[in-house]
Design an enzyme around this catalytic site. Structure first.
Site, PDB file in Angstrom:
ATOM      1  N   HIS A 149       0.994  -1.026  -0.016  1.00 50.18           N
ATOM      2  CA  HIS A 149      -0.026   0.111  -0.056  1.00 50.18           C
ATOM      3  C   HIS A 149       0.985   1.219  -0.112  1.00 50.18           C
ATOM      4  O   HIS A 149       1.469   1.328   0.897  1.00 50.18           O
ATOM      5  CB  HIS A 149      -0.856  -0.030   1.383  1.00 50.18           C
ATOM      6  N   CYS A 150       0.876   2.006  -1.052  1.00 44.64           N
ATOM      7  CA  CYS A 150       1.717   3.095  -1.310  1.00 44.64           C
ATOM      8  C   CYS A 150       0.986   4.442  -0.966  1.00 44.64           C
ATOM      9  O   CYS A 150      -0.088   4.816  -1.336  1.00 44.64           O
ATOM     10  CB  CYS A 150       2.144   3.420  -2.627  1.00 44.64           C
ATOM     11  N   PRO A 151       1.498   5.100   0.362  1.00 49.57           N
ATOM     12  CA  PRO A 151       0.993   6.329   0.633  1.00 49.57           C
ATOM     13  C   PRO A 151       1.118   7.434  -0.313  1.00 49.57           C
ATOM     14  O   PRO A 151       0.172   8.385  -0.347  1.00 49.57           O
ATOM     15  CB  PRO A 151       1.628   6.750   1.878  1.00 49.57           C
TER      16      PRO A 151
END
Length: 433
Positions: A149-151
């Site tokens: 999950h890439c912020p």
């Protein structure tokens, strides 16, 4: 009432029902679009888009006004290249953000019901986890071929957007290198005739013009500071994003994800810990880097397959990875240790009242913290020197099936006394496995 009147009445009712359905469909579409647009309202996309805007705008301004004007052929080509970098970077960035990774359909089960024994069941999504899929707590869905999950895009990187995300990681450093070259050359050409060296000092006269005729806007101190700031952003982005691109390409050429690389490392540790003679072979590495590359990058931009079933190495089992995950999950339950809370903890990210070491060594992750009350029981699965991660043991279950788990300070808990017996049992199991 005649047949004609009945027909007209039925037609009107059908039209009303159709209009109601169309209205509901439009409302759902609008809600989904608004939900996707909300992804922009996060610190990750705000910072990323700000960096792109600053570097692109300053590179164009520096080039047009002071370094390479548009009245020259080279200046026009340079201007087009800068615009091209910006468009391609934003295109792949928004593709990665809004197209999304692809989710396992709710209620999904394998075609062969006997294959369910090889899969994990997600209580939140009420479906089995397809091979290579994982549940994301941020997205609250099971993501197909989840990498992480890439912020920065406020979304997961997975099956559908892996190519766009990787292209963004490639284009952003290349664009920043071009922009950094413009910044350096602009400051060099503008300051070349303004710097005078003394015996013990260096003097910069910002009032002197570099050439005749004078530029429309003089290169003053504010322009120098803005260019220097943009140069720092460009160099930092080149290094940081370039390293991420190298990591992504390393796993793509092996047809893995970051999570699967971690699972493979844990498989080696598990086999070594229990001293079993089994061997774990990653089933999705097709043996050829080109074939692995084609699993992500295609000319159409659409990845191969449906995200639920995958080609495997010849002789490998379709569910080798999921079977290994089930073994690691069982091993995790055996190795977990029970703790009891001896201090209250509010769930703050950086609790100042728990000591300076706890405050400054807080885990740099978006994983949640769990609030503790004195007497609570926690099943710890991993930990750091001053922090631990685990599940809170409670009789209450949430409506959506979520477990209460997260980080908590180590000083707030103590090991339960009956765990010494559990440790002896686990040592016995180690010998029998």
């Amino acid at each position: 009432m005649t047949n004609g009147n009945l027909y007209l009445k039925g037609t009107v009712q059908n039209r009303r029902a159709l209009c109601c359905k169309m209205g509901m469909l439009c409302s759902v579409i609008k809600f989904e679009n608004l939900h996707e647009l909300k992804r922009l309202c996060h610190w990750g996309p705000i910072i990323a888009l700000s960096v792109i805007a600053i570097c692109s705008a300053m590179a164009i301004i520096d080039a047009v006004l002071w370094y390479w004007p548009l009245d020259t052929t080279g200046g026009s080509i340079n201007f087009i290249m800068l615009i091209n970098w910006t468009v391609m970077i934003l295109y792949n960035y928004f593709n990665a953000m809004f197209v999304g990774p692809g989710y396992v359909p709710r209620g999904w089960t394998p075609e062969n019901s006997q294959d369910c024994m090889y899969l994990q069941y997600c209580k939140v999504c009420q479906s089995y986890k397809a091979p290579r899929s994982h549940h994301c707590r941020k997205c609250n869905r099971c993501v197909m071929k989840m990498d992480h999950h890439c912020p920065w895009i406020n979304n997961c990187c997975g099956f559908q957007n892996h190519a766009s995300f990787t292209l963004f990681l490639l284009l952003a450093p290349l664009g920043c290198i071009h922009a950094a070259f413009i910044f350096v050359m602009t400051m060099y050409t503008q300051l070349y005739n303004r710097i005078s060296f003394g015996w013990s000092s260096v003097r910069i006269d910002m009032s002197v013009a570099r050439r005749d005729p004078h530029p429309i806007i003089p290169f003053g101190l504010s322009a120098f500071a803005a260019s220097l700031f943009a140069l720092g952003l460009a160099l930092g982005t080149t290094i940081a994003v370039g390293m991420l691109f190298a990591i992504q390409m390393k796993v793509i050429l092996r047809n893995k994800t970051s999570i699967e690389s971690w699972i493979e490392e844990k498989a080696k540790d598990r086999i070594q810990y229990y001293q079993t003679r089994e061997t774990f072979v990653f089933p999705y590495d097709l043996g050829s880097k080109l074939d692995n590359f084609k699993q992500v990058f295609t000319w159409s931009g659409i990845p191969e397959g449906d995200g639920l079933e995958w080609p495997v190495l010849e002789g490998a089992h379709q569910y080798s990875l999921t079977i290994e995950q089930l073994k690691q999950k069982a091993d995790k339950r055996v190795r977990s240790v029970r703790y009891r809370a001896i201090e209250d903890y509010s769930g703050a990210c950086c609790p100042f009242t728990k000591g300076l070491r706890t405050f400054f060594t807080t885990p740099c992750t978006e994983e949640p913290r769990i609030a503790l009350s004195k007497g609570d029981l926690i099943l710890a699965t991993r930990g750091l020197k001053h922090w631990m991660y685990g599940d809170k043991i409670t009789d209450l279950t949430t409506d959506d099936g979520k477990r209460i788990r997260g980080w908590f300070p180590r000083r707030c808990v103590e090991k339960c006394l009956n765990d010494s017996e559990t440790d002896q049992q686990s040592n016995g199991e180690k010998k029998t496995r």
